[in-house]
Design an enzyme around this catalytic site. Structure first.
Site, PDB file in Angstrom:
ATOM      1  N   GLU A  15     -28.648  80.719  40.548  1.00 40.95           N
ATOM      2  CA  GLU A  15     -28.239  81.376  39.137  1.00 40.95           C
ATOM      3  C   GLU A  15     -27.261  82.465  39.341  1.00 40.95           C
ATOM      4  OE1 GLU A  15     -27.334  81.713  35.428  1.00 40.95           O
ATOM      5  OE2 GLU A  15     -28.827  80.009  35.997  1.00 40.95           O
TER       6      GLU A  15
ATOM      7  N   GLU B 124     -27.559  88.772  32.109  1.00 39.64           N
ATOM      8  CA  GLU B 124     -27.748  87.284  32.255  1.00 39.64           C
ATOM      9  C   GLU B 124     -29.196  86.930  31.779  1.00 39.64           C
ATOM     10  OE1 GLU B 124     -25.154  85.672  33.258  1.00 39.64           O
ATOM     11  OE2 GLU B 124     -23.869  87.314  33.775  1.00 39.64           O
TER      12      GLU B 124
END
Length: 106
Positions: free
Chosen positions: A51, A10
């Site tokens: 996130e 990510e």
């Protein structure tokens, strides 16, 4: 394993983690009280948590189907909106306390 996966796969998480690592020491300069320092650091951790949740939603959505699906698209958009709001909240808290640092009257 979750943090390792986030770091490996990510890019947004890596960027936000770098920002948190840079800003955490700054929190001790900007914050004038223990509570203010805690608020500043907590806002950074909050962004990272949101996130991670967004990345989890996207991973599950991609595992379910890679085909166009309005509900999967909506789920991904909602996760991204949550990240945006967490970033705006953190930015507002940092801006407010930075302003307070330079102009304590406000």
């Amino acid at each position: 394993q979750g943090l390792a996966a986030a770091l490996r796969y990510e890019a947004a998480f890596r960027q936000e983690l770098l920002l948190a690592l840079v800003l955490t020491p700054a929190a001790f300069w900007v914050g004038q009280t223990t509570l203010q320092i805690l608020v500043l650091i907590s806002s950074l951790v909050f962004v990272l948590v949101v996130e991670l949740l967004n990345s989890a939603i996207e991973a599950v959505a991609d595992a379910v189907s890679l085909e166009e699906n309005p509900l999967i698209g909506r789920a991904k958009d909602l996760g991204s909106a949550a990240v945006l709001l967490s970033l705006l909240l953190a930015g507002a808290l940092w801006a407010l306390l930075l302003l307070n640092h330079w102009h304590p009257v406000l």
